[in-house]
Write a protein that holds these residues in place. Structure first.
Motif, mmCIF file in Angstrom:
data_model
loop_
_atom_site.group_PDB
_atom_site.id
_atom_site.type_symbol
_atom_site.label_atom_id
_atom_site.label_comp_id
_atom_site.label_asym_id
_atom_site.label_seq_id
_atom_site.Cartn_x
_atom_site.Cartn_y
_atom_site.Cartn_z
ATOM 1 N N LEU A 41 60.797 50.182 43.150
ATOM 2 C CA LEU A 41 60.596 49.010 44.002
ATOM 3 C C LEU A 41 59.380 48.216 43.562
ATOM 4 O O LEU A 41 59.452 46.983 43.391
ATOM 5 N N ARG A 42 58.253 48.889 43.364
ATOM 6 C CA ARG A 42 57.025 48.171 42.986
ATOM 7 C C ARG A 42 57.052 47.734 41.528
ATOM 8 O O ARG A 42 56.505 46.686 41.181
ATOM 9 N N THR A 43 57.687 48.501 40.669
ATOM 10 C CA THR A 43 57.813 48.071 39.272
ATOM 11 C C THR A 43 58.589 46.766 39.191
ATOM 12 O O THR A 43 58.211 45.841 38.451
ATOM 13 N N ASP A 44 59.655 46.677 39.957
ATOM 14 C CA ASP A 44 60.452 45.445 39.976
ATOM 15 C C ASP A 44 59.632 44.287 40.540
ATOM 16 O O ASP A 44 59.658 43.166 40.004
ATOM 17 N N GLU A 45 58.894 44.557 41.606
ATOM 18 C CA GLU A 45 58.042 43.528 42.214
ATOM 19 C C GLU A 45 57.024 43.003 41.214
ATOM 20 O O GLU A 45 56.844 41.786 41.054
ATOM 21 N N ILE A 46 56.367 43.919 40.511
ATOM 22 C CA ILE A 46 55.323 43.548 39.557
ATOM 23 C C ILE A 46 55.895 42.769 38.376
ATOM 24 O O ILE A 46 55.369 41.722 37.976
ATOM 25 N N CYS A 47 56.986 43.283 37.808
ATOM 26 C CA CYS A 47 57.551 42.645 36.616
ATOM 27 C C CYS A 47 58.193 41.299 36.934
ATOM 28 O O CYS A 47 58.271 40.424 36.063
ATOM 29 N N THR A 48 58.639 41.119 38.159
ATOM 30 C CA THR A 48 59.175 39.819 38.571
ATOM 31 C C THR A 48 58.056 38.807 38.730
ATOM 32 O O THR A 48 58.191 37.641 38.333
ATOM 33 N N ARG A 49 56.939 39.254 39.279
ATOM 34 C CA ARG A 49 55.786 38.374 39.483
ATOM 35 C C ARG A 49 55.075 38.072 38.166
ATOM 36 O O ARG A 49 54.609 36.946 37.939
ATOM 37 N N PHE A 50 54.984 39.058 37.294
ATOM 38 C CA PHE A 50 54.257 38.900 36.026
ATOM 39 C C PHE A 50 55.190 39.227 34.861
ATOM 40 O O PHE A 50 55.045 40.271 34.196
ATOM 41 N N PRO A 51 56.155 38.381 34.580
ATOM 42 C CA PRO A 51 57.116 38.687 33.506
ATOM 43 C C PRO A 51 56.428 38.842 32.152
ATOM 44 O O PRO A 51 55.586 38.030 31.777
ATOM 45 N N GLY A 52 56.778 39.944 31.459
ATOM 46 C CA GLY A 52 56.240 40.179 30.130
ATOM 47 C C GLY A 52 54.892 40.854 30.088
ATOM 48 O O GLY A 52 54.412 41.199 29.000
ATOM 49 N N LEU A 53 54.263 41.060 31.244
ATOM 50 C CA LEU A 53 52.927 41.671 31.245
ATOM 51 C C LEU A 53 53.006 43.173 30.996
ATOM 52 O O LEU A 53 52.281 43.715 30.162
ATOM 53 N N VAL A 54 53.868 43.850 31.724
ATOM 54 C CA VAL A 54 53.930 45.316 31.681
ATOM 55 C C VAL A 54 54.876 45.766 30.570
ATOM 56 O O VAL A 54 56.029 45.333 30.502
ATOM 57 N N VAL A 55 54.387 46.661 29.717
ATOM 58 C CA VAL A 55 55.211 47.146 28.605
ATOM 59 C C VAL A 55 55.734 48.553 28.839
ATOM 60 O O VAL A 55 56.684 48.975 28.170
ATOM 61 N N SER A 56 55.109 49.313 29.764
ATOM 62 C CA SER A 56 55.500 50.712 29.932
ATOM 63 C C SER A 56 55.202 51.204 31.334
ATOM 64 O O SER A 56 54.431 50.593 32.081
ATOM 65 N N ASN A 57 55.807 52.341 31.670
ATOM 66 C CA ASN A 57 55.523 53.046 32.917
ATOM 67 C C ASN A 57 55.537 54.536 32.586
ATOM 68 O O ASN A 57 56.547 55.045 32.086
ATOM 69 N N GLN A 58 54.414 55.210 32.819
ATOM 70 C CA GLN A 58 54.334 56.646 32.532
ATOM 71 C C GLN A 58 54.770 57.419 33.768
ATOM 72 O O GLN A 58 54.128 57.347 34.823
ATOM 73 N N VAL A 59 55.856 58.166 33.641
ATOM 74 C CA VAL A 59 56.459 58.865 34.778
ATOM 75 C C VAL A 59 57.008 60.220 34.329
ATOM 76 O O VAL A 59 57.254 60.433 33.148
#
Length: 343
Positions: A161-179
């Motif tokens: 949910l938050r990954t989608d929120e973040i990437c929608t608001r800041f397209p292209g900023l986030v390259v990875s998620n460590q999980v």
């Protein structure tokens, strides 16, 4: 199968501006003596062996990890050939609005400790979702990236949910998620994989070997006592996951035997290799981060055998025949999305 020592067989992927390997060396076991201790000279020697074997990306920041890695990388003839991923974790609730000065200070501290001019990959963890200042933090990180203090921004233990929120608001900023992602913990397949695929975000996975339980040495071994003192912190954590959330020790033994049977068909590979390959074969996964007990025990060459390994339909079916009898597919409901167990 091609020789894993041949650089031509090393698998890579694009992470922002960097071309990086699909196996990373994890530094979190430098955080505590509970994993074993070794002199810094032996730790650096172990790091050098990993770089020589093709591990050119290191990750984590707990304890003295940043300092030791920074000193090691600075000593290399070509320091820029080795990537260092670290973290900025905000665990405590804020007492007021988040200021740019706080974010910049955290980034500059990472730079100083790692002896570099910028952070290669800053992985961001935010503990309390009810405080939406994580969006402010990411906006500031985007500015710091533009200013050259950060090369790439990643997330750590952010849910779908938050990954989608973040990437929608800041397209292209986030390259990875460590999980976390393993044969035991498949929660990423419930929602996060779709979100990350949608936004072009790669997963950097940890816990893929369940603290070392996904290995031949545990076949035929009675369920260990988590309080006997023979297990390290990772093993205590993943034993609880295996026996209480995923299934039972007996079912886990069936999984290990299946993995061993598959490994023998492929010849020269291990149970660990099969478990790692299964995770790497998911397109959303960029890399598996393998935790190393630096200066105490290490398996860089064995782990590299995953390169060039191809699982067959029969292999996958045999693995699924065990997984389908576990509670693994329900962990998303019983535990929550990735990172929920830490919140």
């Amino acid at each position: 199968m091609a020789s894993p020592s041949d650089p031509a067989t090393h698998e890579t992927f694009q992470l922002g501006e960097f071309t990086v390997p699909r196996l990373w060396a994890g530094l979190w076991q430098l955080s505590s003596n509970a994993w074993g201790t070794a002199p810094v000279t032996k730790i650096r020697q172990a790091m050098a062996r990993h770089v020589d074997a093709g591990y050119t990306a290191f990750a984590d920041h707990y304890g003295s990890a940043e300092l030791i890695f920074g000193q090691f990388r600075a000593s290399l003839p070509q320091p820029e050939a080795v990537i260092g991923a670290t973290k900025w974790c905000v665990f405590k609730p804020l007492t007021g609005p988040l200021q740019r000065s706080a974010v910049e200070a955290a980034v500059r501290e990472r730079i100083e400790r790692m002896q570099t001019k910028r952070v290669d990959l800053l992985q961001f963890h935010w503990q309390h979702y009810d405080n939406h200042d994580y969006m402010t933090a990411l906006e500031i990180m985007a500015q710091l990236r533009e200013e050259g203090l950060i090369a790439n921004v990643g997330l750590c233990n952010f849910d779908a949910l938050r990954t989608d929120e973040i990437c929608t608001r800041f397209p292209g900023l986030v390259v990875s998620n460590q999980v976390p992602f393993s044969l035991i913990d498949t929660r990423v397949l419930s929602a996060l994989d779709g979100v990350c695929t949608k936004h072009g975000v790669k997963l950097l996975t940890y816990g893929t070997l369940c603290g070392g339980f996904l290995a031949e040495k545990w076949i035929g071994v009675p369920e260990p006592d988590p309080y006997a003192g023979s297990l390290n912190p990772s093993q205590r954590k993943y034993l609880d996951m295996i026996t209480k959330a995923w299934g039972s020790w007996a079912l886990f033994q069936e999984l290990l035997v299946a993995l061993q049977r598959i490994s023998r068909r492929h010849g020269g590979v291990s149970v660990t290799n099969i478990a790692t390959r299964w995770v790497l074969d998911h397109p959303v996964v960029g890399a598996v981060i393998v935790g190393v007990r630096w200066g105490c025990s290490e398996y860089p060459s064995d782990n590299m055998k995953v390169y060039g390994l191809h699982l067959t339909d029969q292999d996958r079916e045999e693995i699924e025949s065990v997984l389908s009898r576990s509670a693994g597919r329900r962990l998303f409901q019983t535990i929550g999305d990735c990172g929920a167990e830490y919140r």
